[in-house]
Each structure stands twice: as structure tokens, then as C-alpha cells.
Enzyme design. Structure first.
Site, PDB file in Angstrom:
ATOM      1  N   SER A  76       6.028 -21.155 -55.230  1.00 48.55           N
ATOM      2  CA  SER A  76       5.697 -22.532 -55.622  1.00 48.55           C
ATOM      3  C   SER A  76       4.590 -23.015 -54.697  1.00 48.55           C
ATOM      4  CB  SER A  76       6.908 -23.444 -55.452  1.00 48.55           C
ATOM      5  OG  SER A  76       8.012 -22.950 -56.152  1.00 48.55           O
ATOM      6  N   LYS A  97       6.139 -26.859 -62.146  1.00 47.41           N
ATOM      7  CA  LYS A  97       7.108 -26.716 -61.053  1.00 47.41           C
ATOM      8  C   LYS A  97       7.149 -27.977 -60.182  1.00 47.41           C
ATOM      9  CE  LYS A  97       9.798 -24.831 -57.924  1.00 47.41           C
ATOM     10  NZ  LYS A  97      11.229 -24.638 -58.122  1.00 47.41           N
ATOM     11  N   LYS A 137       7.404 -29.267 -48.433  1.00 47.55           N
ATOM     12  CA  LYS A 137       6.186 -28.595 -48.897  1.00 47.55           C
ATOM     13  C   LYS A 137       5.897 -28.938 -50.359  1.00 47.55           C
ATOM     14  CE  LYS A 137       6.917 -24.776 -50.689  1.00 47.55           C
ATOM     15  NZ  LYS A 137       7.137 -24.145 -51.980  1.00 47.55           N
TER      16      LYS A 137
HETATM   17  P1  NAD Z   1      11.977 -17.770 -47.792  1.00 47.55           P
HETATM   18  O1  NAD Z   1      11.359 -18.529 -46.679  1.00 47.55           O
HETATM   19  O2  NAD Z   1      13.418 -17.422 -47.767  1.00 47.55           O
HETATM   20  O3  NAD Z   1      11.167 -16.385 -48.039  1.00 47.55           O
HETATM   21  C1  NAD Z   1       9.783 -16.211 -47.914  1.00 47.55           C
HETATM   22  C2  NAD Z   1       9.525 -14.761 -47.488  1.00 47.55           C
HETATM   23  O4  NAD Z   1       8.106 -14.559 -47.398  1.00 47.55           O
HETATM   24  C3  NAD Z   1      10.116 -14.419 -46.117  1.00 47.55           C
HETATM   25  O5  NAD Z   1      10.887 -13.233 -46.197  1.00 47.55           O
HETATM   26  C4  NAD Z   1       8.881 -14.241 -45.240  1.00 47.55           C
HETATM   27  O6  NAD Z   1       9.070 -13.292 -44.199  1.00 47.55           O
HETATM   28  C5  NAD Z   1       7.870 -13.761 -46.252  1.00 47.55           C
HETATM   29  N1  NAD Z   1       6.477 -13.954 -45.808  1.00 47.55           N
HETATM   30  C6  NAD Z   1       5.923 -15.058 -45.246  1.00 47.55           C
HETATM   31  N2  NAD Z   1       4.629 -14.827 -44.967  1.00 47.55           N
HETATM   32  C7  NAD Z   1       4.373 -13.557 -45.357  1.00 47.55           C
HETATM   33  C8  NAD Z   1       3.216 -12.743 -45.318  1.00 47.55           C
HETATM   34  N3  NAD Z   1       2.059 -13.182 -44.820  1.00 47.55           N
HETATM   35  N4  NAD Z   1       3.313 -11.485 -45.807  1.00 47.55           N
HETATM   36  C9  NAD Z   1       4.474 -11.025 -46.321  1.00 47.55           C
HETATM   37  N5  NAD Z   1       5.607 -11.740 -46.364  1.00 47.55           N
HETATM   38  C10 NAD Z   1       5.552 -12.991 -45.887  1.00 47.55           C
HETATM   39  O7  NAD Z   1      11.610 -18.597 -49.122  1.00 47.55           O
HETATM   40  P2  NAD Z   1      12.359 -18.542 -50.550  1.00 47.55           P
HETATM   41  O8  NAD Z   1      13.465 -19.511 -50.539  1.00 47.55           O
HETATM   42  O9  NAD Z   1      12.585 -17.122 -50.947  1.00 47.55           O
HETATM   43  O10 NAD Z   1      11.194 -19.180 -51.467  1.00 47.55           O
HETATM   44  C11 NAD Z   1      10.039 -18.452 -51.873  1.00 47.55           C
HETATM   45  C12 NAD Z   1       9.265 -19.335 -52.845  1.00 47.55           C
HETATM   46  O11 NAD Z   1      10.085 -19.628 -53.975  1.00 47.55           O
HETATM   47  C13 NAD Z   1       8.842 -20.682 -52.239  1.00 47.55           C
HETATM   48  O12 NAD Z   1       7.583 -21.050 -52.710  1.00 47.55           O
HETATM   49  C14 NAD Z   1       9.914 -21.624 -52.743  1.00 47.55           C
HETATM   50  O13 NAD Z   1       9.459 -22.960 -52.806  1.00 47.55           O
HETATM   51  C15 NAD Z   1      10.210 -21.033 -54.120  1.00 47.55           C
HETATM   52  N6  NAD Z   1      11.546 -21.319 -54.642  1.00 47.55           N
HETATM   53  C16 NAD Z   1      12.656 -21.224 -53.844  1.00 47.55           C
HETATM   54  C17 NAD Z   1      13.914 -21.519 -54.376  1.00 47.55           C
HETATM   55  C18 NAD Z   1      15.167 -21.467 -53.518  1.00 47.55           C
HETATM   56  O14 NAD Z   1      16.203 -22.010 -53.957  1.00 47.55           O
HETATM   57  N7  NAD Z   1      15.154 -20.847 -52.349  1.00 47.55           N
HETATM   58  C19 NAD Z   1      14.042 -21.905 -55.701  1.00 47.55           C
HETATM   59  C20 NAD Z   1      12.914 -21.958 -56.502  1.00 47.55           C
HETATM   60  C21 NAD Z   1      11.660 -21.657 -55.958  1.00 47.55           C
END
Ligand code: NAD
Length: 293
Positions: free
Chosen positions: A95, A170, A238
Site C-alpha cells: 500500500s 486502497k 503511513k
Molecule cells: P511488515 O512490516 O510486517 O512487512 C514488511 C516486510 O518488508 C518486512 O519483512 C521487511 O523486512 C521487508 N522489507 C522492508 N524493506 C525491505 C527492502 N528494502 N528489501 C526487502 N525487504 C524489505 O508489513 P506488512 O504488515 O506485511 O504490510 C506490507 C504491506 O501490506 C504494507 O504496505 C501494508 O500497509 C499492507 N497491508 C498490510 C495489512 C496488514 O494487516 N498487515 C493489510 C493490508 C495491507
């Protein structure tokens, strides 16, 4: 089919698991080695960088926190565009700000890489079930090409328009979720303070007009005092930042979103940034001097 997957957080891990179960060969990367090891234990193949992933597959999914992370992973040093061959498809499921999706897509096209933005809603439980709501933007032909792959991850996959339209959709979703959690928290702080058992309030109103998916998911968590994420306060900050900036850019004003943003900022400053966004209830609890339990 070979598929690259970058970003193995709360959402990325179960998504990779579902792709492996569906028979995809998944090449994966995250900055945290432990996350790669976990995916490898399920049958994925680890890679050393986004460039390495792109050198090994022609369809790549990214699931990263925010715009700067996606920019770095795609356009940065050892990024996807350094390893990708012409015709590669990038599906960014993070997102991020719609305007940044458009910028990244432009950089991709200059290298012959096609991109769609395809963020998701539903949180970790739906990522595990493979029933997320997926909203996509970009070239319709590219969307059609990857539709079956997206359907492995989602219960619904909707084409919303040109590149960035997925993330605009979104943002609308995130505004509704944040305001709904705040409304539910405000109402339950009132009824609890006034002496009515929150469990009874929930039971009585969940089937009426005030009922919502948000209430069904978050009120049990609040009453159990379970603030494990789920979806982190900081990630919602964010999203609302992106919503407010996008709103200002197009001339749409979001006074309620701005108000809930202040609550989230207060929670962040109170040390709850890594907790679930249902922590909004804690803000109201503090104001009313009551616990919803
Ligand atoms: P999270 O913080 O748990 O995971 C993000 C991952 O990205 C981590 O494992 C981190 O190590 C990795 N990362 C960060 N920088 C990186 C890089 N430069 N190279 C490689 N890996 C890297 O976040 P999440 O909850 O999994 O969310 C991911 C996306 O999905 C976000 O944009 C969030 O807004 C969206 N989202 C999350 C949810 C939820 O309920 N958690 C629901 C819908 C959408």
C-alpha cells in the site's frame, strides 16, 4: 511457474505459503534473513537481492511497507530493474502513494518492465486464507495476464483503472477502516463508562446497521486486551499520510481522517506504534478513564 516475491512480513509470509501450495516455484528476498529462512523451510528458494530475484523470474510480487521501500527495491542499487529482462511483470501489492506507483511504473517502462499496482485489504487472517480483497491499477492486458496468480491470493480481484488506481482505492479503504475503528472505540468507551457490559452491547448491535466487518474483527480483540498486530498503528499512520497528501493534491478534504490521524500520532508517541490499530480504543479509554473489557 516461477515467481519472485520480495517482502516477507506479516502479509508476505502467508502469501508466499499460498503460492507454494498452489504449485508456484517462489524465489524470495527480504532484508531480514530469518524471514527468508522461514520461506525456504516451506519450499521457497532464497535470493541475495531484488536484482537476483529479477534475474531468475519474469513475474515479481513486492509486498513492502511504503513508497520509499518499493522505490529502493525496484529502482535502487541491486534493485529489480538492474536484474530484470524486457517483458518482466512487476506486481506491487504494497500500500503506497498512488503518485509513487505512477513514478515507479514510468521507470519500469523505460526498461521494458510492465507494472501494475495491486494492494490488498483483509489483513493477516485473509492473507492466510487466500481470501484478500485485491484492488488493481495499470494496463488492462497486464492485469488480465496475472489475474489467475492474484486469484490464488484473493477472494476478489477488481480492476480499478490506470496505474495508481489500485492504491487510490486502497486509500479509500484505509480511511473507512480508521474512521470505523475510531467510531467503534468512541461508542464502546461511552457505553462501558455508562455501565453497560461491552459484550452485551456487541451482541445487541452487531447485526444491525452499526454492525461492520471492522467491529466484528476488532471488538473481540479489544475486549481480550489483545493488541498484537494485525495491522500496525505505524502502518496506518503511513496510509493516512498518503490519503491526506493525495486529498490535498486533488482538492478533496478529509477532516475526519485528519482527526483520527492525531489519535494515531498520539498512540505512536505513547509507544504503541508497533501495536494493532485497534489500539485506537486505548486512546478513548484514557480519555474516559475506563477499560473496554
Ligand atoms: P511488515 O512490516 O510486517 O512487512 C514488511 C516486510 O518488508 C518486512 O519483512 C521487511 O523486512 C521487508 N522489507 C522492508 N524493506 C525491505 C527492502 N528494502 N528489501 C526487502 N525487504 C524489505 O508489513 P506488512 O504488515 O506485511 O504490510 C506490507 C504491506 O501490506 C504494507 O504496505 C501494508 O500497509 C499492507 N497491508 C498490510 C495489512 C496488514 O494487516 N498487515 C493489510 C493490508 C495491507
Amino acid at each position: 511457474m516461477k515467481l519472485g516475491f520480495i517482502g516477507l512480513g506479516i502479509m508476505g509470509k502467508p502469501m508466499v505459503r499460498n503460492l507454494l501450495k498452489a504449485g508456484y516455484e517462489v524465489i524470495t528476498y527480504d532484508i531480514i534473513q530469518e524471514n527468508i529462512d522461514k520461506a525456504v523451510s516451506w519450499g521457497a528458494v532464497g535470493a541475495s537481492s531484488p536484482e537476483d530475484v529479477a534475474g531468475k523470474c519474469q513475474t515479481i510480487i513486492t509486498m513492502l511497507p511504503n513508497s520509499p521501500h518499493v522505490k529502493e527495491v525496484v529502482c535502487g542499487e541491486h534493485g529489480v530493474l538492474q536484474g530484470a529482462s524486457e517483458g518482466t511483470i512487476l506486481i506491487d501489492m504494497s500500500s503506497i502513494a498512488p503518485i509513487v506507483s505512477q513514478e515507479i511504473c514510468k521507470a519500469c517502462l523505460e526498461k521494458g518492465v510492465r507494472m501494475i499496482d495491486a494492494p490488498v485489504s483483509g489483513g493477516e487472517p485473509k492473507a492466510i486464507d487466500g481470501t484478500m480483497a485485491i484492488m488493481a491499477g495499470g494496463d488492462r492486458a497486464v492485469f488480465d495476464e496475472v489475474y489467475d496468480t492474484l486469484m490464488v491470493l484473493g477472494g476478489s480481484v477488481v480492476y480499478c483503472g490506470e496505474i495508481g488506481a489500485g492504491n487510490t482505492t486502497k486509500l479509500a479503504n484505509q480511511v473507512i477502516v480508521a474512521l470505523n475503528i475510531a467510531a467503534v472505540s468512541e461508542a464502546f468507551a461511552l457505553s462501558t463508562k455508562a455501565g453497560v457490559d461491552p459484550e452485551k452491547v456487541f451482541e445487541a448491535i452487531k447485526g444491525g446497521l452499526a454492525g461492520s466487518t471492522v467491529m466484528n474483527a476488532k471488538i473481540p480483540m479489544i475486549m481480550e486486551r489483545n493488541f498484537n498486530p494485525g495491522f500496525k498503528v505505524d502502518l496506518h499512520i503511513k496510509d493516512l499520510n498518503n490519503a491526506l497528501a493525495t486529498g490535498h493534491g486533488v482538492g478533496a478534504y478529509l477532516p475526519l481522517t485528519a482527526g483520527v490521524m492525531e489519535i494515531l500520532q498520539n498512540l505512536h508517541a505513547s509507544g504503541f506504534g508497533g501495536d494493532d490499530h485497534c489500539s485506537i480504543a486505548r486512546y478513548y479509554e484514557k480519555l474516559a478513564g475506563v477499560e473496554i473489557k
